[in-house]
Design a protein around this motif. Structure first.
Motif, PDB file in Angstrom:
ATOM      1  N   ASN A 110     -14.545   4.047   8.098  1.00 14.75           N
ATOM      2  CA  ASN A 110     -14.914   5.456   8.260  1.00 14.75           C
ATOM      3  C   ASN A 110     -14.289   6.354   7.210  1.00 14.75           C
ATOM      4  OD1 ASN A 110     -16.444   4.994  10.603  1.00 14.75           O
ATOM      5  ND2 ASN A 110     -14.588   4.950  11.817  1.00 14.75           N
ATOM      6  N   LYS A 111     -13.162   5.942   6.654  1.00 16.11           N
ATOM      7  CA  LYS A 111     -12.445   6.793   5.694  1.00 16.11           C
ATOM      8  C   LYS A 111     -11.789   5.906   4.649  1.00 16.11           C
ATOM      9  CE  LYS A 111     -11.890  10.669   6.331  1.00 16.11           C
ATOM     10  NZ  LYS A 111     -12.710  11.804   5.921  1.00 16.11           N
ATOM     11  N   LEU A 112     -11.938   6.296   3.401  1.00 13.33           N
ATOM     12  CA  LEU A 112     -11.312   5.594   2.288  1.00 13.33           C
ATOM     13  C   LEU A 112     -10.518   6.625   1.486  1.00 13.33           C
ATOM     14  CD1 LEU A 112     -12.248   2.700   0.359  1.00 13.33           C
ATOM     15  CD2 LEU A 112     -12.227   4.730  -1.062  1.00 13.33           C
ATOM     16  N   PHE A 113      -9.278   6.316   1.202  1.00 10.96           N
ATOM     17  CA  PHE A 113      -8.422   7.243   0.475  1.00 10.96           C
ATOM     18  C   PHE A 113      -8.348   6.876  -0.998  1.00 10.96           C
ATOM     19  CE2 PHE A 113      -6.667   7.280   4.796  1.00 10.96           C
ATOM     20  CZ  PHE A 113      -6.700   8.640   5.056  1.00 10.96           C
ATOM     21  N   TRP A 114      -8.531   7.874  -1.843  1.00 11.57           N
ATOM     22  CA  TRP A 114      -8.223   7.742  -3.261  1.00 11.57           C
ATOM     23  C   TRP A 114      -6.836   8.351  -3.422  1.00 11.57           C
ATOM     24  CZ3 TRP A 114     -12.824   9.269  -6.929  1.00 11.57           C
ATOM     25  CH2 TRP A 114     -13.847   8.330  -6.791  1.00 11.57           C
ATOM     26  N   LEU A 115      -5.854   7.525  -3.654  1.00  6.95           N
ATOM     27  CA  LEU A 115      -4.476   7.973  -3.787  1.00  6.95           C
ATOM     28  C   LEU A 115      -4.174   8.233  -5.261  1.00  6.95           C
ATOM     29  CD1 LEU A 115      -1.665   8.421  -2.534  1.00  6.95           C
ATOM     30  CD2 LEU A 115      -1.260   5.980  -2.851  1.00  6.95           C
ATOM     31  N   LEU A 116      -3.985   9.494  -5.586  1.00  6.12           N
ATOM     32  CA  LEU A 116      -3.678   9.863  -6.964  1.00  6.12           C
ATOM     33  C   LEU A 116      -2.174   9.951  -7.153  1.00  6.12           C
ATOM     34  CD1 LEU A 116      -6.620  11.066  -6.421  1.00  6.12           C
ATOM     35  CD2 LEU A 116      -6.159  12.330  -8.479  1.00  6.12           C
ATOM     36  N   THR A 117      -1.724   9.569  -8.319  1.00 10.01           N
ATOM     37  CA  THR A 117      -0.315   9.685  -8.676  1.00 10.01           C
ATOM     38  C   THR A 117      -0.218  10.433  -9.994  1.00 10.01           C
ATOM     39  OG1 THR A 117      -0.311   7.554  -9.803  1.00 10.01           O
ATOM     40  CG2 THR A 117       0.333   7.551  -7.481  1.00 10.01           C
ATOM     41  N   LYS A 118       0.959  10.984 -10.245  1.00  8.38           N
ATOM     42  CA  LYS A 118       1.157  11.723 -11.496  1.00  8.38           C
ATOM     43  C   LYS A 118       0.946  10.823 -12.702  1.00  8.38           C
ATOM     44  CE  LYS A 118       4.349  15.268  -9.971  1.00  8.38           C
ATOM     45  NZ  LYS A 118       5.705  15.801 -10.032  1.00  8.38           N
TER      46      LYS A 118
ATOM     47  N   LYS B  84       1.374   2.473 -17.617  1.00 10.19           N
ATOM     48  CA  LYS B  84       0.734   3.108 -18.769  1.00 10.19           C
ATOM     49  C   LYS B  84       1.606   4.230 -19.304  1.00 10.19           C
ATOM     50  CE  LYS B  84      -3.980   2.092 -17.325  1.00 10.19           C
ATOM     51  NZ  LYS B  84      -5.290   2.645 -17.019  1.00 10.19           N
ATOM     52  N   GLY B  85       1.261   4.717 -20.461  1.00  9.41           N
ATOM     53  CA  GLY B  85       1.975   5.835 -21.065  1.00  9.41           C
ATOM     54  C   GLY B  85       1.574   7.149 -20.433  1.00  9.41           C
ATOM     55  N   LYS B  86       1.591   8.177 -21.212  1.00 16.79           N
ATOM     56  CA  LYS B  86       1.252   9.512 -20.737  1.00 16.79           C
ATOM     57  C   LYS B  86      -0.201   9.557 -20.257  1.00 16.79           C
ATOM     58  CE  LYS B  86       1.189  14.305 -22.146  1.00 16.79           C
ATOM     59  NZ  LYS B  86       1.277  15.276 -23.206  1.00 16.79           N
ATOM     60  N   PRO B  87      -0.442  10.188 -19.087  1.00 13.23           N
ATOM     61  CA  PRO B  87      -1.818  10.301 -18.578  1.00 13.23           C
ATOM     62  C   PRO B  87      -2.702  11.116 -19.515  1.00 13.23           C
ATOM     63  CG  PRO B  87      -0.218  10.993 -16.916  1.00 13.23           C
ATOM     64  CD  PRO B  87       0.521  10.787 -18.189  1.00 13.23           C
TER      65      PRO B  87
END
Length: 86
Positions: free
Chosen positions: A20-28, A33-36
């Protein structure tokens, strides 16, 4: 950055796992990896745009709340928060 592949895989998971629910977990920042490429605010904006027609996907950002970007801390937090619904 979010892209159609993320959305495609999310839709397949929602359908095949009947969730019923799927989370997209964002991080800084991805620890491997290097700088976003984009700021967290820009990535949140882009995520909201790409999932705008899918009510089963929820975007969450917990780094500031948890003072960490470790996935295990986020999983434990979500498990506790949604205990009644699991």
């Amino acid at each position: 950055p979010p892209h159609k592949g993320h959305l495609y895989n999310s839709r397949i998971g929602i359908k095949n796992l009947k969730i019923n629910k799927l989370f997209w977990l964002l991080t800084k920042k991805n620890p491997f990896k290097g700088k976003p490429l984009f700021s967290i605010n820009e990535r949140i904006r882009r995520c909201k745009k790409i999932i705008r027609n899918n009510k089963k996907i929820k975007i969450i950002y917990l780094d500031d709340k948890l003072k960490s970007s470790k996935v295990i801390k986020a999983v434990l937090y979500l498990k506790k928060k949604y205990k009644q619904k699991i």
